[in-house]
Design a protein around this motif. Structure first.
Motif, PDB file in Angstrom:
ATOM      1  N   ALA A  52       0.834  -1.207   0.000  1.00  0.00           N
ATOM      2  CA  ALA A  52       0.000   0.000   0.000  1.00  0.00           C
ATOM      3  C   ALA A  52       0.865   1.251   0.000  1.00  0.00           C
ATOM      4  CB  ALA A  52      -0.906   0.017   1.230  1.00  0.00           C
ATOM      5  N   TRP A  53       0.326   2.302  -0.571  1.00  0.00           N
ATOM      6  CA  TRP A  53       0.952   3.634  -0.565  1.00  0.00           C
ATOM      7  C   TRP A  53       0.002   4.525   0.233  1.00  0.00           C
ATOM      8  CZ3 TRP A  53       5.624   5.178  -2.120  1.00  0.00           C
ATOM      9  CH2 TRP A  53       5.873   6.535  -2.357  1.00  0.00           C
ATOM     10  N   VAL A  54       0.540   5.150   1.260  1.00  0.00           N
ATOM     11  CA  VAL A  54      -0.307   5.850   2.226  1.00  0.00           C
ATOM     12  C   VAL A  54       0.161   7.293   2.357  1.00  0.00           C
ATOM     13  CG1 VAL A  54      -1.013   5.877   4.670  1.00  0.00           C
ATOM     14  CG2 VAL A  54      -0.667   3.695   3.496  1.00  0.00           C
ATOM     15  N   ALA A  55      -0.791   8.233   2.418  1.00  0.00           N
ATOM     16  CA  ALA A  55      -0.436   9.646   2.625  1.00  0.00           C
ATOM     17  C   ALA A  55      -0.710  10.034   4.074  1.00  0.00           C
ATOM     18  CB  ALA A  55      -1.267  10.517   1.694  1.00  0.00           C
ATOM     19  N   LEU A  56       0.196  10.825   4.643  1.00  0.00           N
ATOM     20  CA  LEU A  56       0.043  11.233   6.043  1.00  0.00           C
ATOM     21  C   LEU A  56       0.400  12.705   6.203  1.00  0.00           C
ATOM     22  CD1 LEU A  56       2.380   8.654   6.092  1.00  0.00           C
ATOM     23  CD2 LEU A  56       1.169   8.358   8.228  1.00  0.00           C
ATOM     24  N   SER A  57      -0.007  13.238   7.363  1.00  0.00           N
ATOM     25  CA  SER A  57       0.290  14.652   7.594  1.00  0.00           C
ATOM     26  C   SER A  57       1.620  14.824   8.301  1.00  0.00           C
ATOM     27  CB  SER A  57      -0.813  15.292   8.427  1.00  0.00           C
ATOM     28  OG  SER A  57      -0.926  14.591   9.643  1.00  0.00           O
ATOM     29  N   SER A  58       2.114  13.801   8.998  1.00  0.00           N
ATOM     30  CA  SER A  58       3.318  14.012   9.815  1.00  0.00           C
ATOM     31  C   SER A  58       4.031  12.696  10.120  1.00  0.00           C
ATOM     32  CB  SER A  58       2.910  14.639  11.150  1.00  0.00           C
ATOM     33  OG  SER A  58       2.143  13.685  11.874  1.00  0.00           O
ATOM     34  N   PRO A  59       5.315  12.776  10.531  1.00  0.00           N
ATOM     35  CA  PRO A  59       6.009  11.568  10.995  1.00  0.00           C
ATOM     36  C   PRO A  59       5.361  10.977  12.260  1.00  0.00           C
ATOM     37  CG  PRO A  59       7.590  13.290  10.444  1.00  0.00           C
ATOM     38  CD  PRO A  59       6.240  13.931  10.409  1.00  0.00           C
ATOM     39  N   GLN A  60       4.733  11.841  13.106  1.00  0.00           N
ATOM     40  CA  GLN A  60       4.024  11.300  14.288  1.00  0.00           C
ATOM     41  C   GLN A  60       2.963  10.305  13.843  1.00  0.00           C
ATOM     42  OE1 GLN A  60       4.843  14.429  13.977  1.00  0.00           O
ATOM     43  NE2 GLN A  60       4.924  15.563  15.894  1.00  0.00           N
ATOM     44  N   ALA A  61       2.238  10.673  12.778  1.00  0.00           N
ATOM     45  CA  ALA A  61       1.176   9.788  12.285  1.00  0.00           C
ATOM     46  C   ALA A  61       1.781   8.464  11.805  1.00  0.00           C
ATOM     47  CB  ALA A  61       0.419  10.473  11.160  1.00  0.00           C
ATOM     48  N   ALA A  62       3.002   8.531  11.223  1.00  0.00           N
ATOM     49  CA  ALA A  62       3.646   7.300  10.731  1.00  0.00           C
ATOM     50  C   ALA A  62       3.987   6.373  11.894  1.00  0.00           C
ATOM     51  CB  ALA A  62       4.912   7.664   9.945  1.00  0.00           C
ATOM     52  N   VAL A  63       4.506   6.951  12.982  1.00  0.00           N
ATOM     53  CA  VAL A  63       4.880   6.111  14.130  1.00  0.00           C
ATOM     54  C   VAL A  63       3.630   5.511  14.778  1.00  0.00           C
ATOM     55  CG1 VAL A  63       5.993   6.133  16.405  1.00  0.00           C
ATOM     56  CG2 VAL A  63       7.099   7.271  14.478  1.00  0.00           C
ATOM     57  N   ALA A  64       2.549   6.299  14.824  1.00  0.00           N
ATOM     58  CA  ALA A  64       1.286   5.774  15.372  1.00  0.00           C
ATOM     59  C   ALA A  64       0.779   4.615  14.508  1.00  0.00           C
ATOM     60  CB  ALA A  64       0.244   6.884  15.438  1.00  0.00           C
ATOM     61  N   LEU A  65       0.884   4.789  13.178  1.00  0.00           N
ATOM     62  CA  LEU A  65       0.414   3.737  12.277  1.00  0.00           C
ATOM     63  C   LEU A  65       1.280   2.480  12.387  1.00  0.00           C
ATOM     64  CD1 LEU A  65      -1.688   2.994  10.124  1.00  0.00           C
ATOM     65  CD2 LEU A  65      -0.116   3.861   8.393  1.00  0.00           C
ATOM     66  N   LEU A  66       2.571   2.691  12.612  1.00  0.00           N
ATOM     67  CA  LEU A  66       3.470   1.533  12.777  1.00  0.00           C
ATOM     68  C   LEU A  66       3.016   0.689  13.966  1.00  0.00           C
ATOM     69  CD1 LEU A  66       6.114  -0.005  12.067  1.00  0.00           C
ATOM     70  CD2 LEU A  66       7.319   1.576  13.588  1.00  0.00           C
ATOM     71  N   GLU A  67       2.687   1.352  15.062  1.00  0.00           N
ATOM     72  CA  GLU A  67       2.224   0.625  16.255  1.00  0.00           C
ATOM     73  C   GLU A  67       0.951  -0.148  15.933  1.00  0.00           C
ATOM     74  OE1 GLU A  67       2.604   3.742  19.451  1.00  0.00           O
ATOM     75  OE2 GLU A  67       2.003   1.995  20.669  1.00  0.00           O
ATOM     76  N   ARG A  68       0.050   0.515  15.232  1.00  0.00           N
ATOM     77  CA  ARG A  68      -1.224  -0.130  14.865  1.00  0.00           C
ATOM     78  C   ARG A  68      -0.976  -1.346  13.963  1.00  0.00           C
ATOM     79  NH1 ARG A  68      -6.556   1.207  14.260  1.00  0.00           N
ATOM     80  NH2 ARG A  68      -6.325   3.364  14.932  1.00  0.00           N
ATOM     81  N   MET A  69      -0.121  -1.174  12.961  1.00  0.00           N
ATOM     82  CA  MET A  69       0.120  -2.257  11.997  1.00  0.00           C
ATOM     83  C   MET A  69       0.805  -3.449  12.670  1.00  0.00           C
ATOM     84  SD  MET A  69      -1.141  -1.163   9.109  1.00  0.00           S
ATOM     85  CE  MET A  69      -0.646  -2.579   8.179  1.00  0.00           C
ATOM     86  N   LYS A  70       1.730  -3.157  13.597  1.00  0.00           N
ATOM     87  CA  LYS A  70       2.406  -4.270  14.295  1.00  0.00           C
ATOM     88  C   LYS A  70       1.400  -5.052  15.126  1.00  0.00           C
ATOM     89  CE  LYS A  70       7.134  -2.601  15.067  1.00  0.00           C
ATOM     90  NZ  LYS A  70       7.945  -1.908  16.084  1.00  0.00           N
ATOM     91  N   ALA A  71       0.523  -4.303  15.806  1.00  0.00           N
ATOM     92  CA  ALA A  71      -0.462  -4.974  16.656  1.00  0.00           C
ATOM     93  C   ALA A  71      -1.426  -5.799  15.797  1.00  0.00           C
ATOM     94  CB  ALA A  71      -1.227  -3.938  17.470  1.00  0.00           C
ATOM     95  N   GLU A  72      -1.846  -5.258  14.657  1.00  0.00           N
ATOM     96  CA  GLU A  72      -2.834  -5.927  13.802  1.00  0.00           C
ATOM     97  C   GLU A  72      -2.226  -7.077  12.999  1.00  0.00           C
ATOM     98  OE1 GLU A  72      -6.113  -5.012  12.918  1.00  0.00           O
ATOM     99  OE2 GLU A  72      -6.244  -3.437  14.459  1.00  0.00           O
ATOM    100  N   CYS A  73      -1.003  -6.887  12.533  1.00  0.00           N
ATOM    101  CA  CYS A  73      -0.469  -7.814  11.513  1.00  0.00           C
ATOM    102  C   CYS A  73       0.730  -8.636  11.997  1.00  0.00           C
ATOM    103  CB  CYS A  73      -0.059  -7.033  10.266  1.00  0.00           C
ATOM    104  SG  CYS A  73      -1.351  -5.973   9.655  1.00  0.00           S
ATOM    105  N   GLY A  74       1.248  -8.356  13.167  1.00  0.00           N
ATOM    106  CA  GLY A  74       2.387  -9.123  13.685  1.00  0.00           C
ATOM    107  C   GLY A  74       3.530  -9.140  12.696  1.00  0.00           C
ATOM    108  N   ASP A  75       4.151 -10.326  12.530  1.00  0.00           N
ATOM    109  CA  ASP A  75       5.323 -10.340  11.646  1.00  0.00           C
ATOM    110  C   ASP A  75       4.964 -10.474  10.162  1.00  0.00           C
ATOM    111  OD1 ASP A  75       4.800 -12.974  11.370  1.00  0.00           O
ATOM    112  OD2 ASP A  75       6.684 -13.692  12.248  1.00  0.00           O
ATOM    113  N   ARG A  76       3.663 -10.354   9.840  1.00  0.00           N
ATOM    114  CA  ARG A  76       3.323 -10.206   8.404  1.00  0.00           C
ATOM    115  C   ARG A  76       3.772  -8.839   7.879  1.00  0.00           C
ATOM    116  NH1 ARG A  76      -2.812 -12.583   7.987  1.00  0.00           N
ATOM    117  NH2 ARG A  76      -2.232 -14.733   7.516  1.00  0.00           N
ATOM    118  N   LEU A  77       3.997  -7.907   8.792  1.00  0.00           N
ATOM    119  CA  LEU A  77       4.450  -6.578   8.371  1.00  0.00           C
ATOM    120  C   LEU A  77       5.916  -6.689   7.954  1.00  0.00           C
ATOM    121  CD1 LEU A  77       3.829  -3.545   8.148  1.00  0.00           C
ATOM    122  CD2 LEU A  77       4.610  -3.294  10.512  1.00  0.00           C
ATOM    123  N   SER A  78       6.185  -6.570   6.634  1.00  0.00           N
ATOM    124  CA  SER A  78       7.561  -6.821   6.179  1.00  0.00           C
ATOM    125  C   SER A  78       8.253  -5.583   5.625  1.00  0.00           C
ATOM    126  CB  SER A  78       7.601  -7.964   5.162  1.00  0.00           C
ATOM    127  OG  SER A  78       6.587  -7.812   4.210  1.00  0.00           O
TER     128      SER A  78
END
Ligand code: FAD
Ligand code: 2HG
Ligand code: ZN
Length: 489
Positions: A227-253
């Motif tokens: 996926a290609w995702v647009a964000l407003s800030s690096p804070q949003a990226a770090v928040a999304l990283l936490e969400r993706m790790k929790a949701e997808c575990g080690d499928r996040l590559s």
């Protein structure tokens, strides 16, 4: 040429044959300057041995003649580590003829390869037996396993699989005096004292020449979504990283962050690339999920996680690749940044790392200080945000001269490394020190760390002939007299 040098060349030719010495004036420059043409050197000779035994004999001959050696793989390094100095007295030893895949053991999930194997060929060999070799980087079509090991290469899959250190079980190394250390063991557990292979990994050719390695393999990936995702800030990226790790575990590559400026350079300079969105946005992420099962419901999984992030206002827009062509187009936007930045004049590269949690504050503070001190410079920040590793690269202000910009390079570097230090970060997350950062390392590593590094260097390379002038700024205690062929007082 001195008689001693002429005699050495003759002896080297006797070992590697005429094809093993590069003499063709049309080909030679490729071995004497780097990918960006940021470093240029001269060499006594470029030698291309074809086996570990030949490497060992070349090293023994150079050791006896007290001639420094510069190991070289695909020459894609970004710190000038594989380029000789300007003296014309160093021997470049290219490992690119050591190209054998010596063994594959699928049940042990290991592959034994020689140092000159191109990373992409290694990935293909693993795929042929239903396995994955996960190291992946933009230069994979030309960098070599030896260079990957010597720089402890990272890339875009470290988040899931780790870097080259994590992927290596055994090494074969020609030591500075020409002896061969056979450490080609395929063991996942071995506690028999110091882990010697880790000394050579990341040592940038300053301790010995890596000739072969036993590397880890993983199950092949059978489904993948990007996926290609647009964000407003690096804070949003770090928040999304936490969400993706929790949701997808080690499928996040993969989880790669890019500023608009970085993507804009690709759109401006790399033919065929286009913006996936109508509107421009300040930041983008390239996210990849992968699985070993062909029927893994990855797109649904990714769309659900991104949908929830959108509802929470964490992301501005997102597009999921519908097929391989679209996936490749998204990756081209990410992998094209290095090349695109070259079109904008000299680029100052800073491959820093800080804790992932500090990425937003690092960018905020570094951007602010930099633009105050050097108005108009263009900040090209992007990279492996899931590993806390940013390529915080700088291009000159539009219209300004290369010379003015280069004169500011050191001050810019210290500003950025100073900010890195306040976040307990590293001045090199993946490219190494080479000659680019050898001076900076003196400021940003502790005296005790430097002392321990020098102790190891002297123990393994007492005459200082292995890639001198790289990693270390200078070594006053090095036995210069031995190199010059005199007795030590
Ligand atoms: P070289 O450039 O030839 O050498 C690099 C260093 O290793 C030198 O110090 C050299 O002396 C030493 N060396 C080489 N072979 C040996 C050997 N057999 N034994 C001992 N020492 C040796 N790097 C990353 O980590 N992550 C990335 O994502 C990444 N992306 C890149 C993208 C592009 C477009 C480019 C141009 C480079 C990128 N790099 C990246 C940097 C580079 O590709 C890596 O550092 C790579 O591992 C270097 O491999 P090489 O074979 O080209 O080594
Ligand atoms: C990348 O991640 C590489 O694309 C290269 O490490 C970074 O060119 C650079 O600065
Ligand atoms: Zn990188």
């Amino acid at each position: 040429m001195s008689p001693a040098h002429a005699a050495l060349l003759q002896a080297l030719e006797a070992v590697v044959g005429p094809a093993g010495l590069v003499r063709d004036a049309a080909v030679l420059p490729a071995y004497l300057s780097d990918w960006r043409d940021a470093y240029r050197g001269r060499a006594l000779v470029v030698v291309r041995p074809a086996s570990t035994a030949e490497v060992a004999t070349v090293v023994r001959l150079c050791h006896a003649a007290k001639i420094p050696l510069v190991p070289q793989g695909g020459n894609t390094g970004l710190c000038g580590g594989s380029i000789p100095d300007a003296s014309g007295t160093q021997v470049v030893i290219s490992l690119t003829r050591l190209r054998a895949i010596r063994a594959i053991d699928p049940a042990n999930d290991t592959i034994t390869v020689e140092a000159g194997v191109i990373l992409r060929s290694l990935q293909e060999a693993a795929a042929q037996v239903g396995r994955l070799f996960p190291l992946s980087l933009g230069a994979e079509g030309s960098c070599t396993v030896g260079g990957n090991l010597a720089t402890n290469a990272g890339g875009t899959a470290v988040l899931r699989y780790g870097n080259m250190r994590d992927l290596t079980l055994g090494l074969e190394v020609v030591l500075a005096d020409g002896r061969i250390w056979d450490g080609l063991r395929g063991l996942r557990k071995d506690n028999t004292g110091y882990d010697l292979k880790q000394l050579f990994i990341g040592s940038e050719g300053t301790l010995g020449i890596i000739t072969a390695a036993v590397l880890k393999l993983y199950p092949a990936i059978r489904s993948l979504t990007t996926a290609w995702v647009a964000l407003s800030s690096p804070q949003a990226a770090v928040a999304l990283l936490e969400r993706m790790k929790a949701e997808c575990g080690d499928r996040l590559s993969a989880f790669e962050l890019m500023s608009r400026q970085s993507v804009q350079f690709v759109l401006d300079h790399v033919p065929g690339c286009r913006d996936p969105f109508q509107e421009t946005h300040p930041w983008y992420l390239l996210i990849e999920l992968s699985d070993t099962r062909a029927d893994a419901p990855l797109p649904a999984h990714l769309e659900q996680a991104l949908g929830e992030a959108m509802e929470q206002g964490e992301i501005l827009d997102a597009v999921v690749a519908a097929n391989e062509t679209q996936t490749a187009a998204l990756w081209a936007l990410r992998e094209g940044i290095s090349e695109a930045q070259n079109h904008e004049g000299p680029s100052l590269k800073h491959d820093i790392s800080v804790p992932v949690s500090s990425i937003p504050a690092f960018i905020e503070v570094a951007d602010r200080h930099l633009l105050e001190a050097f108005p108009g410079v263009r900040i090209v920040s992007y990279g492996h945000v899931g590993d806390g590793n940013l390529h915080y690269n700088i291009s000159k202000p539009p219209g300004s001269s290369d010379a003015t910009f280069k004169a500011q390079a050191e001050a810019i570097m210290h500003l950025i490394y100073g900010v890195t230090q306040t976040f307990a970060g590293s001045i090199s997350a993946e490219h190494g020190l080479g000659q680019a950062k050898r001076e900076a390392a003196r400021h940003y590593k502790t005296p005790l760390e430097l002392e321990l590094m020098r102790t190891l260097k002297r123990a393994l390379d007492p005459t200082g002939l292995m890639n001198p002038g790289k990693v270390f700024a200078e070594d006053p205690e090095f036995d210069e007299s031995l190199i010059k062929g005199q007795a030590r007082p």
